[in-house]
Scaffold this motif. Structure first.
Motif, PDB file in Angstrom:
ATOM      1  N   ARG A   1      -5.460  -1.835  -7.480  1.00  0.00           N
ATOM      2  CA  ARG A   1      -6.653  -0.988  -7.326  1.00  0.00           C
ATOM      3  C   ARG A   1      -6.229   0.323  -6.677  1.00  0.00           C
ATOM      4  NH1 ARG A   1      -7.012  -4.925  -3.474  1.00  0.00           N
ATOM      5  NH2 ARG A   1      -7.320  -4.218  -1.348  1.00  0.00           N
ATOM      6  N   ARG A   2      -6.927   1.364  -7.076  1.00  0.00           N
ATOM      7  CA  ARG A   2      -6.694   2.695  -6.504  1.00  0.00           C
ATOM      8  C   ARG A   2      -7.861   3.020  -5.588  1.00  0.00           C
ATOM      9  NH1 ARG A   2      -5.958   6.258 -11.677  1.00  0.00           N
ATOM     10  NH2 ARG A   2      -7.626   4.894 -12.357  1.00  0.00           N
ATOM     11  N   GLU A   3      -7.551   3.497  -4.385  1.00  0.00           N
ATOM     12  CA  GLU A   3      -8.600   3.810  -3.412  1.00  0.00           C
ATOM     13  C   GLU A   3      -8.300   5.143  -2.757  1.00  0.00           C
ATOM     14  OE1 GLU A   3      -7.982   0.605  -0.676  1.00  0.00           O
ATOM     15  OE2 GLU A   3      -9.035  -0.853  -1.923  1.00  0.00           O
ATOM     16  N   ARG A   4      -9.317   5.944  -2.592  1.00  0.00           N
ATOM     17  CA  ARG A   4      -9.172   7.183  -1.807  1.00  0.00           C
ATOM     18  C   ARG A   4      -8.930   6.782  -0.364  1.00  0.00           C
ATOM     19  NH1 ARG A   4      -8.368  11.510  -4.724  1.00  0.00           N
ATOM     20  NH2 ARG A   4      -9.599  11.484  -6.617  1.00  0.00           N
ATOM     21  N   ARG A   5      -7.980   7.440   0.262  1.00  0.00           N
ATOM     22  CA  ARG A   5      -7.695   7.138   1.664  1.00  0.00           C
ATOM     23  C   ARG A   5      -8.798   7.739   2.536  1.00  0.00           C
ATOM     24  NH1 ARG A   5      -1.652   8.318   3.154  1.00  0.00           N
ATOM     25  NH2 ARG A   5      -2.728   8.199   5.129  1.00  0.00           N
TER      26      ARG A   5
ATOM     27  N   SER B   1       0.853  -1.187   0.000  1.00  0.00           N
ATOM     28  CA  SER B   1       0.000   0.000   0.000  1.00  0.00           C
ATOM     29  C   SER B   1       0.886   1.232   0.000  1.00  0.00           C
ATOM     30  CB  SER B   1      -0.905   0.002   1.236  1.00  0.00           C
ATOM     31  OG  SER B   1      -1.703   1.150   1.217  1.00  0.00           O
ATOM     32  N   ILE B   2       0.698   2.061  -1.019  1.00  0.00           N
ATOM     33  CA  ILE B   2       1.530   3.254  -1.164  1.00  0.00           C
ATOM     34  C   ILE B   2       0.696   4.349  -1.811  1.00  0.00           C
ATOM     35  CG2 ILE B   2       2.461   2.517  -3.398  1.00  0.00           C
ATOM     36  CD1 ILE B   2       5.182   3.734  -2.515  1.00  0.00           C
ATOM     37  N   SER B   3       0.963   5.582  -1.446  1.00  0.00           N
ATOM     38  CA  SER B   3       0.234   6.687  -2.075  1.00  0.00           C
ATOM     39  C   SER B   3       0.787   6.914  -3.481  1.00  0.00           C
ATOM     40  CB  SER B   3       0.390   7.968  -1.248  1.00  0.00           C
ATOM     41  OG  SER B   3       1.704   8.460  -1.336  1.00  0.00           O
ATOM     42  N   VAL B   4      -0.029   7.502  -4.316  1.00  0.00           N
ATOM     43  CA  VAL B   4       0.410   7.827  -5.676  1.00  0.00           C
ATOM     44  C   VAL B   4       1.622   8.756  -5.605  1.00  0.00           C
ATOM     45  CG1 VAL B   4      -0.233   8.951  -7.840  1.00  0.00           C
ATOM     46  CG2 VAL B   4      -1.867   7.464  -6.682  1.00  0.00           C
ATOM     47  N   ARG B   5       1.592   9.708  -4.697  1.00  0.00           N
ATOM     48  CA  ARG B   5       2.711  10.649  -4.548  1.00  0.00           C
ATOM     49  C   ARG B   5       4.011   9.902  -4.205  1.00  0.00           C
ATOM     50  NH1 ARG B   5       1.728  15.482  -0.755  1.00  0.00           N
ATOM     51  NH2 ARG B   5       0.781  16.234  -2.660  1.00  0.00           N
ATOM     52  N   ASP B   6       3.947   8.975  -3.233  1.00  0.00           N
ATOM     53  CA  ASP B   6       5.144   8.236  -2.831  1.00  0.00           C
ATOM     54  C   ASP B   6       5.621   7.285  -3.930  1.00  0.00           C
ATOM     55  OD1 ASP B   6       5.165   9.571  -0.422  1.00  0.00           O
ATOM     56  OD2 ASP B   6       4.273   7.912   0.717  1.00  0.00           O
ATOM     57  N   LEU B   7       4.679   6.712  -4.664  1.00  0.00           N
ATOM     58  CA  LEU B   7       5.047   5.847  -5.792  1.00  0.00           C
ATOM     59  C   LEU B   7       5.776   6.663  -6.861  1.00  0.00           C
ATOM     60  CD1 LEU B   7       4.914   3.073  -7.182  1.00  0.00           C
ATOM     61  CD2 LEU B   7       2.671   3.742  -8.074  1.00  0.00           C
ATOM     62  N   GLY B   8       5.252   7.836  -7.167  1.00  0.00           N
ATOM     63  CA  GLY B   8       5.907   8.718  -8.140  1.00  0.00           C
ATOM     64  C   GLY B   8       7.302   9.098  -7.696  1.00  0.00           C
ATOM     65  N   ALA B   9       7.467   9.376  -6.404  1.00  0.00           N
ATOM     66  CA  ALA B   9       8.793   9.724  -5.880  1.00  0.00           C
ATOM     67  C   ALA B   9       9.742   8.534  -5.991  1.00  0.00           C
ATOM     68  CB  ALA B   9       8.687  10.200  -4.431  1.00  0.00           C
ATOM     69  N   ALA B  10       9.268   7.342  -5.666  1.00  0.00           N
ATOM     70  CA  ALA B  10      10.116   6.147  -5.727  1.00  0.00           C
ATOM     71  C   ALA B  10      10.582   5.878  -7.154  1.00  0.00           C
ATOM     72  CB  ALA B  10       9.357   4.941  -5.179  1.00  0.00           C
TER      73      ALA B  10
ATOM     74  N   SER C   1      -5.817  12.074  -1.059  1.00  0.00           N
ATOM     75  CA  SER C   1      -4.744  11.119  -1.315  1.00  0.00           C
ATOM     76  C   SER C   1      -5.309   9.788  -1.811  1.00  0.00           C
ATOM     77  CB  SER C   1      -3.931  10.892  -0.035  1.00  0.00           C
ATOM     78  OG  SER C   1      -2.873  10.012  -0.280  1.00  0.00           O
ATOM     79  N   VAL C   2      -4.639   9.209  -2.808  1.00  0.00           N
ATOM     80  CA  VAL C   2      -5.057   7.922  -3.364  1.00  0.00           C
ATOM     81  C   VAL C   2      -4.006   6.888  -2.998  1.00  0.00           C
ATOM     82  CG1 VAL C   2      -5.511   6.645  -5.505  1.00  0.00           C
ATOM     83  CG2 VAL C   2      -6.292   9.014  -5.266  1.00  0.00           C
TER      84      VAL C   2
END
Length: 170
Positions: free
Chosen positions: A106-110, A75-84, A116-117
């Motif tokens: 799957r993408r889920e709103r937190r 489980s990771i946020s889209v922002r953190d995935l983009g940074a990684a 945040s997704v």
């Protein structure tokens, strides 16, 4: 011209240069003196080597990179995935949509932050990890580097990335 080292039977062949290459003259405009071209050619060759392996998994190279992050951290946020992955959200969003349409994530709103997704693997995405386990081994064999050369190459490339990006050195 590189020549293979003599290796034990059953071990992988490692190619090494006969001697240290001469330093490129500063300001040279010869193609062979350009580090950027060596990086470009190596990147294209490695990515091309991945293609048939990833085709068997139904993945593109960027999709494989997304899954590598998710297999490490489900489980990771889209922002953190983009940074990684060092990708902008405009590049990442279509990748995530295709992987979601393929049933791998799957993408889920937190709940705690609607803005945040979170990205999570599905059962199929998690199961694909077992099939993908052979990919790093095949690529490692194709690269033909010793473990020390592999570590040195990664260190130098990370240092180069940090320096060119203007970030602190690792």
């Amino acid at each position: 011209m590189p020549r293979p080292n003599r290796a034990r039977p059953g071990s992988r062949t490692v190619r090494t240069p006969d001697a240290e290459p001469p330093a490129s003259p500063q300001g040279s405009l010869l193609l062979d003196d350009q580090l950027c071209f060596a990086l470009y050619a190596a990147s294209r060759a490695v990515t091309a080597r991945y293609r048939p392996l990833l085709d068997e998994l139904g993945l593109t190279y960027p999709q494989y990179l997304v899954l590598l992050v998710l297999w490490e951290r489900d489980s990771i946020s889209v922002r953190d995935l983009g940074a990684a992955l060092q990708l902008e959200s405009s590049t990442l969003s279509p990748l995530l949509k295709r992987l979601e349409a393929g049933g791998l994530l799957r993408r889920e709103r937190r709940a705690d932050d609607e803005r945040s997704v979170a990205i999570r693997l599905t059962g199929a995405g998690a199961a694909l990890r077992d099939r993908a386990a052979a990919v790093p081994l095949a690529i490692g064999d194709a690269m033909g580097l010793t473990p020390e050369q592999d570590a040195t190459a990664k260190h130098l490339l990370r240092l180069l990335t940090a320096n060119v990006s203007g970030h602190e050195r690792p």
